[in-house]
Design an enzyme around this catalytic site. Structure first.
Site, PDB file in Angstrom:
ATOM      1  N   CYS A   1      78.153  67.908 -34.925  1.00  0.00           N
ATOM      2  CA  CYS A   1      77.688  69.233 -35.340  1.00  0.00           C
ATOM      3  C   CYS A   1      76.355  69.137 -36.093  1.00  0.00           C
ATOM      4  O   CYS A   1      75.350  68.785 -35.501  1.00  0.00           O
ATOM      5  CB  CYS A   1      78.775  69.940 -36.145  1.00  0.00           C
ATOM      6  SG  CYS A   1      78.544  71.747 -36.175  1.00  0.00           S
TER       7      CYS A   1
ATOM      8  N   HIS B   1      83.522  70.239 -32.477  1.00  0.00           N
ATOM      9  CA  HIS B   1      84.414  69.559 -33.423  1.00  0.00           C
ATOM     10  C   HIS B   1      85.693  69.097 -32.737  1.00  0.00           C
ATOM     11  O   HIS B   1      86.787  69.613 -33.003  1.00  0.00           O
ATOM     12  CB  HIS B   1      84.764  70.493 -34.584  1.00  0.00           C
ATOM     13  CG  HIS B   1      83.634  70.716 -35.534  1.00  0.00           C
ATOM     14  ND1 HIS B   1      83.282  69.799 -36.499  1.00  0.00           N
ATOM     15  CD2 HIS B   1      82.774  71.746 -35.655  1.00  0.00           C
ATOM     16  CE1 HIS B   1      82.255  70.257 -37.202  1.00  0.00           C
ATOM     17  NE2 HIS B   1      81.923  71.424 -36.700  1.00  0.00           N
TER      18      HIS B   1
ATOM     19  N   GLU C   1      87.283  66.613 -33.403  1.00  0.00           N
ATOM     20  CA  GLU C   1      88.171  66.006 -34.412  1.00  0.00           C
ATOM     21  C   GLU C   1      89.095  67.023 -35.079  1.00  0.00           C
ATOM     22  O   GLU C   1      90.060  66.642 -35.755  1.00  0.00           O
ATOM     23  CB  GLU C   1      87.337  65.288 -35.484  1.00  0.00           C
ATOM     24  CG  GLU C   1      86.699  66.175 -36.537  1.00  0.00           C
ATOM     25  CD  GLU C   1      85.420  66.857 -36.087  1.00  0.00           C
ATOM     26  OE1 GLU C   1      84.801  67.548 -36.904  1.00  0.00           O
ATOM     27  OE2 GLU C   1      85.037  66.699 -34.905  1.00  0.00           O
TER      28      GLU C   1
END
Length: 277
Positions: free
Chosen positions: A132, A220, A222
């Protein structure tokens, strides 16, 4: 399925239910450094434990923080006891590096207190994943690619088409985005980078150097299943797209991106292992 790390990290508690084992014996084949720029450190720790600790490979994980930054949500005492300062990074002998995002998209890079600390990190010649804001920062540092404001926040889960490669051998996958700025596809291509995954609305999700040593991720992967929900409940503004059933925040949410991130991080670690052996 095990992680070698500092036992005092708070993110461990939220990861034990995933079946991950935490060890203190130095038998890891790979050592990964994670520069955690996210405001809620414990949540980010848990996210990466759940990603890197799910394979038949013991991974040593250390978290780092910028020397020239005071966290609003995490005590300086906790960071100093449990994290490595960025000034010590080159002493740590990492085989791979991850730099997280940060909620500072609307600032110019040079305005950020720790920008000068990150510039030598971007130059390290080890496999690196930039996420990001860190992706935007690395693209700016490496290629002078500018970030541009969006008319409205890209927030939700989007399906991406994929140019297959050794890291993501899929035709398509879902992944979350949460940002107010973007990089132009044309600038990324002009820099000589490969575009690995993109979505018509969300734009380029993943780009990389041709040797896959530098990977730039605008979203994202994760995030855990409830992270977008937490962001929505915190801000009560945009409803994340394609996340809740019928796009209704009062209904169940869907965890549609776990397959792709599992494949990506497994293959990324295996790529590093091949280089180490």
């Amino acid at each position: 399925m095990s992680i070698l790390c500092n036992y005092n990290l708070k993110g461990i508690e939220d990861s034990r239910d995933s079946g991950i084992l935490f060890e203190n014996k130095n038998n890891a084949k790979i050592k990964i450094g994670i520069i955690n720029l996210m405001p809620f450190k414990e949540e980010t720790e848990s996210q990466f434990f759940n990603l890197l600790g799910r394979y038949d490979l013991t991974v040593e994980v250390e978290f780092l923080y910028p020397d020239n930054h005071i966290s609003k949500h995490t005590s300086t005492e906790y960071l100093e006891k449990n994290y490595i300062p960025l000034s010590k990074l080159e002493e740590r002998n990492y085989q791979g590096l991850i730099i997280t995002g940060a909620p500072i998209e609307n600032l110019e890079f040079e305005e950020i207190k720790y920008w000068n600390e990150l510039k030598p990190v971007f130059n390290l010649k080890i496999p690196s994943v930039y996420i990001c804001w860190a992706s935007q920062g690395a693209l700016y540092h490496h290629y002078k690619i500018l970030k541009h404001p969006l008319k409205e926040k890209i927030f939700g889960v989007f399906n991406h088409s994929v140019n297959k490669n050794k890291l993501i051998p899929l035709d398509e996958f879902h992944a979350p985005h949460s940002r107010h700025t973007y990089n132009q596809k044309e600038d990324i291509l002009e820099a000589g980078l490969m575009i690995i995954a993109e979505n018509k609305k969300a734009g380029v999700y993943m780009a990389a150097t041709k040797d896959l040593q530098k990977i730039y991720i605008s979203g994202h992967g994760e995030y855990q299943m409830d992270t977008l929900d937490k962001e929505y409940r915190r801000d009560l503004k945009n409803i994340p797209e394609n996340y809740y059933k019928d796009n209704d925040p009062n209904k169940e949410s869907f965890f549609t991106w776990d397959k792709h991130r599992d494949i990506f991080y497994k293959n990324w670690l295996n790529m590093i292992l091949e280089q180490v052996l």
